[in-house]
Write a protein that holds these residues in place. Structure first.
Motif, PDB file in Angstrom:
ATOM      1  N   ASP A 164      68.347-120.876 -21.173  1.00  0.00           N
ATOM      2  CA  ASP A 164      67.233-121.827 -21.140  1.00  0.00           C
ATOM      3  C   ASP A 164      65.920-121.052 -21.235  1.00  0.00           C
ATOM      4  N   PHE A 165      65.565-120.626 -22.453  1.00  0.00           N
ATOM      5  CA  PHE A 165      64.329-119.870 -22.644  1.00  0.00           C
ATOM      6  C   PHE A 165      63.096-120.695 -22.274  1.00  0.00           C
ATOM      7  N   GLY A 166      63.180-122.011 -22.453  1.00  0.00           N
ATOM      8  CA  GLY A 166      62.023-122.861 -22.196  1.00  0.00           C
ATOM      9  C   GLY A 166      61.942-123.416 -20.796  1.00  0.00           C
ATOM     10  N   ASN A 167      62.927-123.102 -19.932  1.00  0.00           N
ATOM     11  CA  ASN A 167      62.943-123.569 -18.545  1.00  0.00           C
ATOM     12  C   ASN A 167      62.851-125.087 -18.426  1.00  0.00           C
ATOM     13  N   ASP A 168      63.458-125.813 -19.393  1.00  0.00           N
ATOM     14  CA  ASP A 168      63.415-127.277 -19.310  1.00  0.00           C
ATOM     15  C   ASP A 168      64.626-127.850 -18.591  1.00  0.00           C
ATOM     16  N   GLY A 169      65.541-126.984 -18.160  1.00  0.00           N
ATOM     17  CA  GLY A 169      66.705-127.441 -17.418  1.00  0.00           C
ATOM     18  C   GLY A 169      67.930-127.695 -18.274  1.00  0.00           C
ATOM     19  N   TRP A 170      67.845-127.419 -19.575  1.00  0.00           N
ATOM     20  CA  TRP A 170      68.973-127.630 -20.482  1.00  0.00           C
ATOM     21  C   TRP A 170      69.260-126.338 -21.234  1.00  0.00           C
ATOM     22  N   GLN A 171      70.517-125.928 -21.224  1.00  0.00           N
ATOM     23  CA  GLN A 171      70.886-124.655 -21.829  1.00  0.00           C
ATOM     24  C   GLN A 171      70.972-124.766 -23.347  1.00  0.00           C
ATOM     25  N   ASP A 172      70.225-123.898 -24.018  1.00  0.00           N
ATOM     26  CA  ASP A 172      70.306-123.766 -25.467  1.00  0.00           C
ATOM     27  C   ASP A 172      71.328-122.679 -25.794  1.00  0.00           C
ATOM     28  N   ILE A 173      71.511-122.383 -27.060  1.00  0.00           N
ATOM     29  CA  ILE A 173      72.472-121.365 -27.497  1.00  0.00           C
ATOM     30  C   ILE A 173      71.761-120.303 -28.320  1.00  0.00           C
ATOM     31  N   PHE A 174      72.036-119.048 -27.995  1.00  0.00           N
ATOM     32  CA  PHE A 174      71.465-117.935 -28.736  1.00  0.00           C
ATOM     33  C   PHE A 174      72.599-117.026 -29.191  1.00  0.00           C
ATOM     34  N   GLY A 204      54.966-122.309 -25.016  1.00  0.00           N
ATOM     35  CA  GLY A 204      55.785-123.401 -24.505  1.00  0.00           C
ATOM     36  C   GLY A 204      55.152-124.049 -23.288  1.00  0.00           C
ATOM     37  N   PRO A 205      55.761-125.108 -22.802  1.00  0.00           N
ATOM     38  CA  PRO A 205      55.195-125.845 -21.661  1.00  0.00           C
ATOM     39  C   PRO A 205      55.325-125.057 -20.360  1.00  0.00           C
ATOM     40  N   PRO A 206      54.479-125.337 -19.388  1.00  0.00           N
ATOM     41  CA  PRO A 206      54.514-124.609 -18.110  1.00  0.00           C
ATOM     42  C   PRO A 206      55.591-125.158 -17.179  1.00  0.00           C
ATOM     43  N   ASN A 207      56.831-125.039 -17.574  1.00  0.00           N
ATOM     44  CA  ASN A 207      57.927-125.580 -16.774  1.00  0.00           C
ATOM     45  C   ASN A 207      58.200-124.736 -15.535  1.00  0.00           C
ATOM     46  N   HIS A 208      58.852-125.367 -14.574  1.00  0.00           N
ATOM     47  CA  HIS A 208      59.204-124.688 -13.333  1.00  0.00           C
ATOM     48  C   HIS A 208      60.601-124.098 -13.431  1.00  0.00           C
ATOM     49  N   TRP A 209      60.966-123.284 -12.446  1.00  0.00           N
ATOM     50  CA  TRP A 209      62.238-122.582 -12.447  1.00  0.00           C
ATOM     51  C   TRP A 209      62.604-122.221 -11.014  1.00  0.00           C
ATOM     52  N   ILE A 210      63.803-121.726 -10.840  1.00  0.00           N
ATOM     53  CA  ILE A 210      64.246-121.222  -9.542  1.00  0.00           C
ATOM     54  C   ILE A 210      65.327-120.182  -9.797  1.00  0.00           C
ATOM     55  N   PHE A 212      67.779-121.081 -13.011  1.00  0.00           N
ATOM     56  CA  PHE A 212      67.730-122.457 -13.506  1.00  0.00           C
ATOM     57  C   PHE A 212      66.310-122.798 -13.943  1.00  0.00           C
ATOM     58  N   GLY A 213      66.165-123.361 -15.144  1.00  0.00           N
ATOM     59  CA  GLY A 213      64.922-124.020 -15.496  1.00  0.00           C
ATOM     60  C   GLY A 213      64.899-125.402 -14.859  1.00  0.00           C
ATOM     61  N   LEU A 214      63.731-125.854 -14.441  1.00  0.00           N
ATOM     62  CA  LEU A 214      63.614-127.134 -13.727  1.00  0.00           C
ATOM     63  C   LEU A 214      62.729-128.142 -14.441  1.00  0.00           C
ATOM     64  N   GLY A 215      62.234-127.801 -15.622  1.00  0.00           N
ATOM     65  CA  GLY A 215      61.329-128.721 -16.295  1.00  0.00           C
ATOM     66  C   GLY A 215      60.080-128.945 -15.465  1.00  0.00           C
TER      67      GLY A 215
END
Length: 620
Positions: A419-429, A513-519, A566-569
Motif C-alpha cells: 500500500d504505497f498510498g496508505n489508503d488501506g488497500w493493497q496494490d500489487i508491485f 499523493g494524499p496525506p493518508n494516515h498509517w500505523i 497498515f495504511g488507514l486512509g
C-alpha cells in the motif's frame, strides 16, 4: 523459467501487441488526461498535484499523477538510490550461458542492530568463470544511518563473502531476540548468528546445516510445531554441477525462439527440498521425510512462505516450483504435512497447466481476513492471482482481475502486495527482467531489460495497471530479481528495494499523493518465537478491515521488513486491533492513534508507542 518452449510464433504474438502496457502508452496517456480533468469537473473537484522535495532533471518525474478511486493522485515512485549512498553492484556474466548465472539477486531487510531502523542486505553471486578461477563475489550489508543514507558495514559485520549467494531470509533461530540471517547458496546455505554487537558468526556447521549442499534458493523460518522455536524450510532448485556444465544451445531445451540459450531448468534434474526442526539448543534436525515435505519428485523449488492459509491455527507451507506444480502443504500442528496443491487449486493455473512459478506474494487484498496469493511467471505466461476462498480453496482470478493480460510478455520475479498510498488497500508491485540476454537479437518486443509493473487495487477484486502513471523510475528497463519493502526512513511511507541481476539496485520512494494516515506494529513473542514469525494483526479502522502477518522469506528469494504496516486512509485511529500470537494467545487493543509505531510484547500489550521524530528526515 519457461514451462513450454517458446516458438517464433509466440514472439510474433508479442510483437503484435500482447504487451499492451508498452504499445498502448500513448493512447492510454491521452485517455488518462481526459479522465483526470473531466471526472473531477463533473464531481465539482479540481485535479490535485504534488510537489516533490528532491531536485530533478527538467521534465523527469513531472508526468501527471494517476488518480486513484476517489480522484486523489497516486504517489510517484521516485528513484532515490544515489542519495542513499548505496553503491552495491550485482555481478553478472554478459552472455549468461549457464542457468546458475541467471537466478540470483535476493535482497533482505533486517534491523540487525535493533535500533529501530531497517538495514539492507544485498546478496551477490559469482559467474561460472569466476568460480572456476577461485574468485568470490562480495555481498553487502548496509547500515541505516537515520539520516536518509546507508553505510556499507559488510566487512565489519562479517557477512561479505558467504557463498555463491542466491537469496536471504531473516529469523531468530536461538530465540535471543536478535534477528539472524540465513543466506541460500549455489552449494548449500550459510547461517549467520547475530552476535548482538554489530557482527555475525557463521554457525552453519555447528547448527547442523552443513550437510545441505544442494542449490538452495528460497528459505523461510516458521514455527510449524508450535514449540516456540523457529524451524527452517529450504527449497532447492536444479541438480547442477560445475564439473559437468550443460553446453550452451546444445539441445532442444537449450533453444528459445530459434536462438541458442542457456540450458534448464527443463532437461535438467531437480533437487529435493529440506525441512529442519529447531531443537531449541542452537541446532537443527532434518525432518524432511518424517514431516512429508521431502519433495520426492525433486521439483524445481524456488520461493517458499509459511502462513496459516486456512485459518485453522496451524502453519501451512507454500512452495513455488519453477515449470512444475506448486506444493501447498497443509500442517496438522504436530509436525506432519499433506500436500493439498492440486485439491486447493494452487498447484496449476485455471487451465490446468503448470507455470514457471518464481516469486510469492501473500496478502488480504479483499479485506476478507484470508491470505491470497500472487505468483510471478515467465513471459509466455502471466502473473497468477489466487483468491483465497477459505477452507484451503483458491480460485485463479488472474483474468477477471486484469492481472493476466497486463503481465503477459514479462518475466516476473519479486512481487509484493503493498500500500504505497496508505489508503488501506493493497496494490500489487512486480519486478521483471528476462533470463536470456540473447532475446535482444530477436525481432520482437522481447527484451532482456524490462520495466516494473504497478497495479492499483480497485477494491472490487480488480486491479488497474498504472505502471506508466506512477513515475518514470519504474518504467526504466532493468534485469530485476529480488524485491523487498520497508519503511526505511520511519516516516510512515513504504519504500521498495529492488535488487537487479545486472548492476546497481534501485530504491524507490513514494512521493506525493494524499496525506493518508498509517500505523505500524512491531511484535515480540515470549512463549511464541521471539521474532513473532507468523503472528497476525487484524485491525479495524472505520470501514477498513485489515490483516497483516509477520513473514520470513517470500517475494523472490527476499525478505520484507518484519514490522506490520497498515495504511488507514483518512482514518485517524484504529478502533480495534486483535493480535493472534503463534502459540494461540489472542490479545485485543482499542483506540490506537494513527501515525505511530507500536511495539507489542506478547502478554504485555503495548510496550512503547512512538511518533516519527521531528528531527528524522522525511527523505534523504
Amino acid at each position: 523459467m519457461s514451462y513450454r518452449q517458446r516458438t517464433s510464433a509466440d514472439a510474433l504474438a508479442i510483437a503484435k501487441g500482447t504487451r499492451g502496457p508498452v504499445q498502448g502508452f500513448v493512447a492510454l496517456s491521452a485517455l488518462y488526461l481526459i479522465v483526470l480533468f473531466l471526472i473531477p469537473a463533473v464531481l465539482g473537484q479540481s485535479p490535485r498535484s504534488s510537489r516533490r522535495k528532491p531536485a530533478r532533471k527538467p521534465g523527469s518525474e513531472r508526468d501527471v499523477q494517476v488518480a486513484n478511486r476517489v480522484g486523489e493522485p497516486y504517489p510517484q515512485l521516485v528513484d532515490i538510490t544515489q542519495s542513499t549512498g548505496i553503491q552495491f553492484e550485482h555481478l553478472s556474466s554478459p552472455e549468461q550461458k549457464f542457468i546458475v548465472e541467471s537466478m540470483s539477486g535476493g535482497v533482505a531487510v533486517v534491523d540487525y542492530d535493533r535500533d529501530g531502523w531497517p538495514d539492507i542486505y544485498f546478496t551477490n553471486a559469482q559467474t561460472v568463470d569466476m568460480a572456476l578461477h577461485g574468485r568470490k563475489a562480495r555481498s553487502a550489508l548496509y547500515h541505516n544511518n537515520h539520516d536518509g543514507t546507508f553505510t556499507d558495514v559488510s566487512d565489519k559485520a562479517g557477512v561479505a563473502y558467504p557463498c555463491w549467494a542466491m537469496g536471504a531470509s531473516v529469523g531468530d533461530y536461538n530465540n535471543d531476540g536478535w534477528p539472524d540471517l540465513l543466506v541460500t547458496c549455489f552449494g548449500g546455505v550459510v547461517l549467520y548468528r547475530n552476535n548482538r554487537d554489530g557482527t555475525f558468526s557463521d554457525v552453519t556447521k555447528s547448527a547442523g546445516l552443513g550437510n545441505d549442499s544442494g542449490w538452495a534458493t528460497g528459505a523461510a523460518f516458521g514455527d510449524y510445531n508450535g514449540d516456540g522455536w523457529a524451524d527452517l524450510f529450504i527449497a532447492h532448485y536444479v541438480d547442477f554441477h560445475l564439473e559437468s556444465l550443460p553446453v550452451f544451445g546444445s539441445r532442444e531445451t537449450c533453444k528459445y525462439v530459434g536462438i541458442d540459450v542457456q540450458c534448464g531448468p527443463r532437461g535438467l534434474n531437480g533437487s529435493p527440498d529440506n525441512l529442519y526442526r529447531n531443537n531449541g539448543d542452537g541446532t537443527f534436525t532434518d525432518v524432511s521425510q518424517a514431516s512429508g515435505v521431502a519433495d520426492p519428485e525433486h521439483r524445481y523449488g524456488l520461493t517458499a512462505v509459511w502462513s496459516d492459509f486456512d485459518n485453522d491455527g496451524k502453519l501451512d507451507l507454500l512452495v513455488a516450483n519453477d515449470s512444475q506444480p506448486n506444493y501447498l502443504y497443509r500442517g496438522n500442528g504436530a509436525g506432519k504435512f499433506s500436500d493439498t496443491g492440486f485439491s486447493s487449486g494452487i498447484a496449476l493455473d485455471e487451465n490446468g497447466a503448470a507455470q514457471a512459478n518464481m516469486g510469492i506474494a501473500i496478502g488480504d487484498y479483499l479485506h476478507k481476513g484470508r491470505m491470497s496469493v500472487l505468483l510471478s511467471h515467465f513471459d509466455n505466461e502471466y502473473a497468477t492471482l489466487y483468491r483465497n476462498d477459505g477452507q484451503m480453496r483458491f480460485t485463479d482470478e488472474s483474468d477477471s482481475s486484469g492481472i493476466a493480460q497486463a503481465t503477459r510478455g514479462y518475466v516476473g520475479w519479486g512481487d509484493v502486495f503493498v500500500d504505497f498510498g496508505n489508503d488501506g488497500w493493497q496494490d500489487i508491485f512486480l519486478v521483471n527482467g528476462h533470463v536470456y540476454p540473447q532475446v535482444d537479437s530477436v525481432h520482437s518486443q522481447l527484451r532482456y531489460r524490462e520495466p516494473k509493473l504497478l497495479f492499483l487495487n480497485e477494491r472490487n477484486g480488480a486491479f488497474k495497471n498504472i505502471s506508466a502513471k506512477a513515475g518514470l523510475a519504474i518504467q526504466i528497463p532493468q534485469v530485476g530479481r529480488g524485491l523487498a519493502v520497508a519503511d526505511l526512513f520511519n516516516d510512515g511511507k513504504l519504500e521498495a528495494i529492488v535488487e537487479n541481476l545486472v548492476g546497481k539496485p534501485m530504491i524507490l520512494r513514494p512521493e506525493g499523493g494524499p496525506p493518508n494516515h498509517w500505523i505500524s506494529f512491531q511484535l515480540e513473542g515470549l512463549k511464541s518465537n521471539r521474532l513473532a514469525l507468523n503472528a497476525r494483526v487484524r485491525a479495524a479502522a472505520g470501514d477498513l478491515l485489515l490483516l497483516g502477518e509477520v513473514i520470513s522469506g517470500g517475494s523472490y528469494l527476499s525478505q520484507n521488513d518484519v514490522r506490520i504496516h497498515f495504511g488507514l486512509g483518512r482514518h485517524k485511529r484504529v478502533d480495534k486491533a486483535i493480535i493472534f500470537w503463534p502459540d494461540g494467545r489472542v490479545e485485543n487493543l482499542t483506540n490506537l492513534v494513527a501515525d505511530h509505531f507500536y511495539f507489542l510484547r506478547e502478554g504485555a500489550g503495548i510496550v512503547s508507542s512512538k511518533l516519527p521524530r521531528a528531527g528524522d528526515p522525511k527523505r534523504p
